[in-house]
Design an enzyme around this catalytic site. Structure first.
Site, mmCIF file in Angstrom:
data_model
loop_
_atom_site.group_PDB
_atom_site.id
_atom_site.type_symbol
_atom_site.label_atom_id
_atom_site.label_comp_id
_atom_site.label_asym_id
_atom_site.label_seq_id
_atom_site.Cartn_x
_atom_site.Cartn_y
_atom_site.Cartn_z
ATOM 1 N N ASN A 143 0.808 -1.233 0.000
ATOM 2 C CA ASN A 143 0.000 0.000 0.000
ATOM 3 C C ASN A 143 0.836 1.275 0.000
ATOM 4 O O ASN A 143 0.372 2.309 -0.475
ATOM 5 C CB ASN A 143 -0.923 -0.027 1.230
ATOM 6 C CG ASN A 143 -1.578 1.317 1.479
ATOM 7 O OD1 ASN A 143 -2.549 1.688 0.826
ATOM 8 N ND2 ASN A 143 -1.022 2.099 2.411
ATOM 9 N N TYR A 161 3.925 8.877 -11.309
ATOM 10 C CA TYR A 161 2.953 8.118 -10.504
ATOM 11 C C TYR A 161 2.153 7.153 -11.390
ATOM 12 O O TYR A 161 1.981 5.976 -11.057
ATOM 13 C CB TYR A 161 2.045 9.124 -9.812
ATOM 14 C CG TYR A 161 1.035 8.568 -8.853
ATOM 15 C CD1 TYR A 161 1.403 8.196 -7.558
ATOM 16 C CD2 TYR A 161 -0.312 8.446 -9.213
ATOM 17 C CE1 TYR A 161 0.455 7.719 -6.663
ATOM 18 C CE2 TYR A 161 -1.264 7.973 -8.329
ATOM 19 C CZ TYR A 161 -0.873 7.617 -7.056
ATOM 20 O OH TYR A 161 -1.810 7.143 -6.166
ATOM 21 N N LYS A 206 2.078 3.082 -11.144
ATOM 22 C CA LYS A 206 0.821 2.362 -10.894
ATOM 23 C C LYS A 206 0.489 1.403 -12.041
ATOM 24 O O LYS A 206 -0.027 0.316 -11.820
ATOM 25 C CB LYS A 206 -0.318 3.357 -10.647
ATOM 26 C CG LYS A 206 -0.130 4.206 -9.375
ATOM 27 C CD LYS A 206 0.025 3.350 -8.133
ATOM 28 C CE LYS A 206 0.110 4.175 -6.865
ATOM 29 N NZ LYS A 206 0.267 3.335 -5.660
ATOM 30 N N ILE A 211 -10.029 9.013 -3.129
ATOM 31 C CA ILE A 211 -10.298 8.598 -1.747
ATOM 32 C C ILE A 211 -9.834 9.702 -0.802
ATOM 33 O O ILE A 211 -8.769 10.302 -1.003
ATOM 34 C CB ILE A 211 -9.559 7.275 -1.415
ATOM 35 C CG1 ILE A 211 -9.842 6.192 -2.479
ATOM 36 C CG2 ILE A 211 -9.911 6.787 -0.013
ATOM 37 C CD1 ILE A 211 -11.258 5.708 -2.583
HETATM 38 P P1 NAD Z 1 -1.137 8.687 2.373
HETATM 39 O O1 NAD Z 1 -0.106 9.640 1.893
HETATM 40 O O2 NAD Z 1 -2.242 9.210 3.234
HETATM 41 O O3 NAD Z 1 -0.441 7.456 3.138
HETATM 42 C C1 NAD Z 1 0.660 6.781 2.585
HETATM 43 C C2 NAD Z 1 1.465 6.164 3.706
HETATM 44 O O4 NAD Z 1 2.605 5.507 3.128
HETATM 45 C C3 NAD Z 1 2.011 7.209 4.698
HETATM 46 O O5 NAD Z 1 1.742 6.811 6.022
HETATM 47 C C4 NAD Z 1 3.503 7.230 4.407
HETATM 48 O O6 NAD Z 1 4.317 7.545 5.531
HETATM 49 C C5 NAD Z 1 3.726 5.795 3.944
HETATM 50 N N1 NAD Z 1 4.969 5.677 3.173
HETATM 51 C C6 NAD Z 1 5.442 6.523 2.220
HETATM 52 N N2 NAD Z 1 6.637 6.107 1.781
HETATM 53 C C7 NAD Z 1 6.929 4.959 2.454
HETATM 54 C C8 NAD Z 1 8.036 4.078 2.442
HETATM 55 N N3 NAD Z 1 9.081 4.293 1.626
HETATM 56 N N4 NAD Z 1 8.025 3.015 3.269
HETATM 57 C C9 NAD Z 1 6.974 2.796 4.103
HETATM 58 N N5 NAD Z 1 5.898 3.614 4.159
HETATM 59 C C10 NAD Z 1 5.873 4.683 3.345
HETATM 60 O O7 NAD Z 1 -1.725 7.983 1.063
HETATM 61 P P2 NAD Z 1 -3.118 7.217 0.813
HETATM 62 O O8 NAD Z 1 -4.021 8.161 0.120
HETATM 63 O O9 NAD Z 1 -3.571 6.522 2.050
HETATM 64 O O10 NAD Z 1 -2.626 6.178 -0.281
HETATM 65 C C11 NAD Z 1 -2.315 4.819 0.002
HETATM 66 C C12 NAD Z 1 -2.053 4.099 -1.313
HETATM 67 O O11 NAD Z 1 -3.209 4.191 -2.156
HETATM 68 C C13 NAD Z 1 -0.907 4.700 -2.130
HETATM 69 O O12 NAD Z 1 -0.205 3.675 -2.791
HETATM 70 C C14 NAD Z 1 -1.622 5.584 -3.129
HETATM 71 O O13 NAD Z 1 -0.852 5.789 -4.281
HETATM 72 C C15 NAD Z 1 -2.860 4.759 -3.398
HETATM 73 N N6 NAD Z 1 -3.982 5.536 -3.940
HETATM 74 C C16 NAD Z 1 -4.571 6.526 -3.223
HETATM 75 C C17 NAD Z 1 -5.647 7.220 -3.773
HETATM 76 C C18 NAD Z 1 -6.360 8.322 -3.037
HETATM 77 O O14 NAD Z 1 -7.290 8.905 -3.627
HETATM 78 N N7 NAD Z 1 -6.017 8.635 -1.793
HETATM 79 C C19 NAD Z 1 -6.098 6.894 -5.056
HETATM 80 C C20 NAD Z 1 -5.461 5.882 -5.751
HETATM 81 C C21 NAD Z 1 -4.410 5.196 -5.181
#
Ligand code: NAD
Length: 248
Positions: free
Chosen positions: A88, A153, A157, A186
């Site tokens: 994730n 990005y 993905k 999200i």
């Molecule tokens: P977020 O930024 O709120 O949380 C991401 C977490 O990953 C953070 O706690 C961060 O510290 C941790 N992280 C970052 N680099 C890291 C590393 N090198 N090692 C360990 N942990 C690390 O993001 P989110 O919105 O919760 O997104 C979670 C996943 O879902 C991501 O892969 C993101 O690309 C994907 N995503 C999110 C959305 C959205 O709308 N929020 C949409 C599509 C995909």
């Protein structure tokens, strides 16, 4: 869905979607390794314990091979096995492609895609021995349809999707499934950073009419992690309120 006796590693689960996944898997009975780079992982592990679940924080940067080895080894020495890996952790460094620096390209590809390779490779030999495993990786709608300002990005993905389909084929005979989830928009800290007008514009493109919650994604992960999803592999599940089928 019953995940008792299962052990899960959820990367980047100190906040946002990862945190919701860690809590949901713990609710279903799994012991959960809460991984993140910062202290937030400890808070989520404490939340899990407060709900009478089993949670263990392991701080590690999943883009670094040595950290990933330590993460997997510590998970095995703590809980004895690893059944579920949720890839994730992710970041973005947005910029129009023509202005994108080498550093921002490399950083996003390393954290968002190489980490998925490192963590999956790290757990697979244990899953192969167990003849059971679930690898669930967080892709994005952006990896399917592209998005201006997100060449790095979107490439990472899209790479996760190709990786997932390949792993699914390589380990299917060992009782291991690999699937990706493609969230749309999200509500997390990642998207709260977007300018308000951009958020409103994105919202207009969601047929269901509202921004998804981290829990919406966590429910899909819990299903794919379960025994009930045993015949589903190599798939990309959109959790996007219909954004992926929208013409808007
Ligand atoms: P977020 O930024 O709120 O949380 C991401 C977490 O990953 C953070 O706690 C961060 O510290 C941790 N992280 C970052 N680099 C890291 C590393 N090198 N090692 C360990 N942990 C690390 O993001 P989110 O919105 O919760 O997104 C979670 C996943 O879902 C991501 O892969 C993101 O690309 C994907 N995503 C999110 C959305 C959205 O709308 N929020 C949409 C599509 C995909």
């Amino acid at each position: 869905m019953n995940l008792s006796d299962k052990v899960a590693i959820v990367t980047g689960s100190g906040q946002g979607i990862g945190r919701a996944i860690a809590l949901r898997l713990a609710e279903a009975g799994a012991a959960v390794v809460v991984n993140d780079i910062g202290e937030a992982a400890e808070r989520v592990a404490t939340e899990i314990k407060a709900l009478n679940g089993q949670g263990q924080a392991i701080l590690a940067d999943v883009s670094l091979p040595a950290d990933v080895s330590r993460l997997v080894d510590t998970a095995i020495s703590t809980f004895g096995r690893v059944d579920i890996l949720v890839n994730n952790a992710g970041i973005n460094r947005d910029q129009l492609m023509m202005r994108m620096s080498d550093e921002d390209w490399d950083k996003v590809l390393t954290v968002d895609l190489k980490s998925v390779f490192l963590c999956t490779r790290g757990v697979l030999r244990h899953m192969v021995r167990q003849r059971w495993g679930r690898v669930i990786s967080m892709a994005s709608i952006v990896g399917i349809v592209g998005n201006p300002g997100q060449a790095n990005y979107a490439s990472a993905k899209a790479g996760i999707i190709g990786f997932t389909k390949t792993v699914a084929k390589e380990v299917a005979s060992r009782g291991i499934t690999a699937n990706a989830i493609a969230p749309g928009f999200i509500d997390t800290e990642m998207t709260q950073r977007l300018p308000e007008e951009h958020r409103e514009d994105l919202k207009r493109r969601i047929p269901l009419g509202y921004i998804g919650s981290p829990r919406d994604v966590a429910e899909a992960v819990a299903f794919l992690a379960s025994e009930e999803a045993r015949y589903i592999t190599g798939q990309v599940l959109g959790v996007d309120g219909g954004m992926g089928i929208s013409w808007l």
